[in-house]
Design a protein around this motif. Structure first.
Motif, PDB file in Angstrom:
ATOM      1  N   THR A 137      36.433  47.946  39.328  1.00  0.00           N
ATOM      2  CA  THR A 137      35.495  47.586  38.257  1.00  0.00           C
ATOM      3  C   THR A 137      34.084  47.437  38.820  1.00  0.00           C
ATOM      4  O   THR A 137      33.107  47.814  38.170  1.00  0.00           O
ATOM      5  CB  THR A 137      35.950  46.282  37.578  1.00  0.00           C
ATOM      6  OG1 THR A 137      37.295  46.452  37.138  1.00  0.00           O
ATOM      7  CG2 THR A 137      35.060  45.953  36.380  1.00  0.00           C
ATOM      8  N   THR A 138      33.973  46.907  40.047  1.00  0.00           N
ATOM      9  CA  THR A 138      32.656  46.795  40.678  1.00  0.00           C
ATOM     10  C   THR A 138      32.046  48.187  40.871  1.00  0.00           C
ATOM     11  O   THR A 138      30.867  48.421  40.547  1.00  0.00           O
ATOM     12  CB  THR A 138      32.780  46.079  42.041  1.00  0.00           C
ATOM     13  OG1 THR A 138      33.364  44.796  41.824  1.00  0.00           O
ATOM     14  CG2 THR A 138      31.420  45.919  42.698  1.00  0.00           C
ATOM     15  N   MET A 139      32.848  49.124  41.386  1.00  0.00           N
ATOM     16  CA  MET A 139      32.374  50.508  41.581  1.00  0.00           C
ATOM     17  C   MET A 139      31.913  51.095  40.255  1.00  0.00           C
ATOM     18  O   MET A 139      30.836  51.692  40.154  1.00  0.00           O
ATOM     19  CB  MET A 139      33.499  51.382  42.136  1.00  0.00           C
ATOM     20  CG  MET A 139      34.019  50.946  43.476  1.00  0.00           C
ATOM     21  SD  MET A 139      32.849  51.354  44.765  1.00  0.00           S
ATOM     22  CE  MET A 139      33.813  52.468  45.741  1.00  0.00           C
ATOM     23  N   LYS A 140      32.778  50.962  39.229  1.00  0.00           N
ATOM     24  CA  LYS A 140      32.451  51.549  37.924  1.00  0.00           C
ATOM     25  C   LYS A 140      31.225  50.890  37.310  1.00  0.00           C
ATOM     26  O   LYS A 140      30.447  51.551  36.618  1.00  0.00           O
ATOM     27  CB  LYS A 140      33.653  51.422  36.973  1.00  0.00           C
ATOM     28  CG  LYS A 140      34.794  52.359  37.335  1.00  0.00           C
ATOM     29  CD  LYS A 140      35.868  52.332  36.269  1.00  0.00           C
ATOM     30  CE  LYS A 140      36.849  53.468  36.492  1.00  0.00           C
ATOM     31  NZ  LYS A 140      38.018  53.344  35.603  1.00  0.00           N
ATOM     32  N   SER A 141      31.052  49.588  37.565  1.00  0.00           N
ATOM     33  CA  SER A 141      29.884  48.897  37.007  1.00  0.00           C
ATOM     34  C   SER A 141      28.601  49.406  37.651  1.00  0.00           C
ATOM     35  O   SER A 141      27.585  49.572  36.980  1.00  0.00           O
ATOM     36  CB  SER A 141      30.001  47.386  37.223  1.00  0.00           C
ATOM     37  OG  SER A 141      31.147  46.896  36.590  1.00  0.00           O
TER      38      SER A 141
END
Lengths: 295, 234
Positions: free
Chosen positions: B46-50
């Protein structure tokens, strides 16, 4: 005289070729529907109305501005395509996150409004649009004599269909479009402006419908109902060919025109329903369509 | 001291009603390889996608070379020079290998040429005409990494590039990461396999329950093994 199974082959081929003229319009219209459905996930019920609008714009250009058939082939699709872009930006784009049904209802509503306005303006008897000078007369095909204009329709629409297919399958822009159809979010994260791609795709699909409309004007006359008359068959073509399959739409469009033509000769009473009978058979045996991939 | 390339402060992210990231803070400096370690569900992907703008609802601050990106659309973020290799690889079935490779537009000069990518991953050259999803898992991973090396993006987000791959392919991907670091690329890596992470990374951040809980330099990894085992539950 050629005889097969006790039938004279000439009239069969004749009806078949005339069927292919209808098939040319089925192919052009279902092609646009397939492209739009693939990328936008919208079942564009307004397609028939926009096809009619193409013919109406061509009629306007001729009667109010004196612009003839050949320039109209280019100008009418641009005008109607721009109208499509406007529809996409202001309304259709708000529905992408919702169920297919909402897009279908919206575009159905747009179709009713456009057709209603046209009927209000022109009545429902139809406006004449004459065949351009250079395509008048008839051409001898050996087994039949065919109106030159209809021959032109078949050839032109075949060329347009193949060109569209080549653009989608063999060019970088086509690859981007196919990729966006699979996973729009990822394609956008690579730096592609997907909302703009979607808008232009809808515009191009609509322009294709309008182009079919201009080509249809001399064949069927310009009539507010011309879209709703053809669109039901075109949806059957899309279902039989396989939702979103480009090649499927083209082959099925021409093929069903041919089938209707033959049926008109062999058993005329069935010619209006043969497409839908085939649709039922295909839905029961291959729900994804003849060329569709089962998901 | 190299310049900070990516500065993440108080990053929050939601999927619909579920609040996944609760104020993530970390930095990546230019030319570094940094990993996010943590258990499943800690918020790494989720951090990467954010960062890439692929999560609808996010708040806080993500600065890339000083530019705030948290409110930008993903295609704008890509043009700043960030590219992602997603966990599911995202190879397109309707495109062949070459089309997949050429799909991402060039966003800046300095990317690898197709010939250089073929040098790194010779399989991609041999299978240029194959349908993308007909490749083996390892080849698909090479394609997913290769296509973002072309674009000129300087910060590469690699989400579990070694997941489910044979050891020989994992080694090849390790060599690739070290090679692109040599060329000045910056890499943010999500890994479950910290033995692999230790062979490529400069620093590690440990995530748990949607926040960064610790930071470990690669040189201090050995002395922190016990703590790390605790975090990762292995």
């Amino acid at each position: 005289m050629l005889m097969v199974f006790g039938y004279n082959l000439g009239p069969i081929l004749g009806q078949g070729v005339l069927g292919v003229v209808n098939g040319a319009f089925y192919a052009l219209l279902s092609l646009g529907l397939a492209v739009i459905f693939g990328l936008l996930n919208i079942i564009n019920f307004a397609h028939g109305a926009l096809y009619m609008l193409g013919a109406v714009v061509a009629w306007f250009l001729l009667n109010y501005l004196g612009i003839g058939y050949w320039p109209s082939l280019f100008i009418a699709p641009v005008i109607v395509g721009a109208f499509g872009v406007l529809l996409e930006r202001t309304m259709i784009s708000k529905l992408y996150k919702l169920d297919h049904l909402y897009g279908l209802l919206l575009t159905f509503g747009i179709a009713l409004i456009v057709e209603g306005l046209a009927r209000n303006q022109f009545g429902s008897s139809g406006l004449p649009y004459s065949v351009p000078e250079s395509l008048r007369g008839a051409t001898r095909l050996g087994f039949m004599i065919m109106p030159t204009y209809r021959l032109w329709v078949v050839v032109a629409s075949f060329v347009i269909c193949i060109t569209t297919w080549l653009v989608l399958e063999k060019t970088p822009i086509g690859a981007t479009l196919r990729a966006a159809t699979e996973n729009a979010a990822l394609v956008q994260s690579f730096g592609v402006n997907v909302p703009r791609l979607v808008m232009l795709t809808y515009g191009a699909g609509v322009a294709l419908a309008a182009l079919a409309g201009v080509m249809a004007a001399p064949v069927y006359s310009v009539n507010p109902n011309m879209g709703s008359d053809v669109i039901i068959v075109v949806f059957a073509v899309v279902v039989i060919g396989g939702m979103g399959s480009i090649l499927g739409s083209i082959l099925t469009g021409f093929g069903l025109g041919l089938l209707e033509g033959f049926t008109k000769f062999l058993y005329p009473e069935a010619s209006g329903v043969v497409v839908f009978v085939l649709m039922i058979v295909v839905l029961l045996t291959r729900p994804a369509g003849l060329f569709g991939k089962a998901s | 001291m190299a310049d900070t390339m990516l500065e993440v402060r108080g990053l929050n992210a939601w999927y619909g009603e579920s609040h996944i990231l609760h104020g993530v803070d970390f930095d990546v400096k230019e030319g570094e390889v940094v990993t996010l370690l943590g258990r499943n569900g800690a918020g790494k992907t989720t951090t990467m996608k954010s960062i890439m703008g692929l999560v609808g609802q996010r708040a806080g601050s993500v600065k890339f070379k000083g530019t705030e990106t948290v409110d930008l659309r993903s295609d704008r973020i890509a043009h700043l020079g960030i590219a992602i290799c997603p966990e599911e690889r995202g190879i397109f079935a309707s495109l062949n290998v070459t089309e997949n490779l050429m799909l991402p537009p060039i966003v800046a000069p300095g990317g690898l040429s197709v010939a250089e990518i073929h040098d790194l991953f010779p399989n991609l050259k041999e299978r240029a005409g194959s349908q993308g999803t007909k490749l083996s898992g390892g080849e698909q991973q090479m394609l997913a990494i290769g296509r973002i090396l072309r674009t000129g993006a300087k910060l590469l987000l690699l989400d579990e590039p070694t997941e489910g791959l044979a050891p020989v392919i994992v080694q090849q991907i390790g060599r690739t990461i070290r090679a692109i670091k040599e060329r000045g690329f910056t890499v943010l890596l999500v890994e479950q396999n910290f033995h692999f992470a230790a062979t490529v990374a400069d620093r590690h951040y440990v995530m748990d329950h949607g926040v960064v809980v610790d930071q470990i330099k690669n040189s201090e990894l050995a002395s922190n093994m016990e703590k790390l085992h605790d975090y990762l539950g292995v």
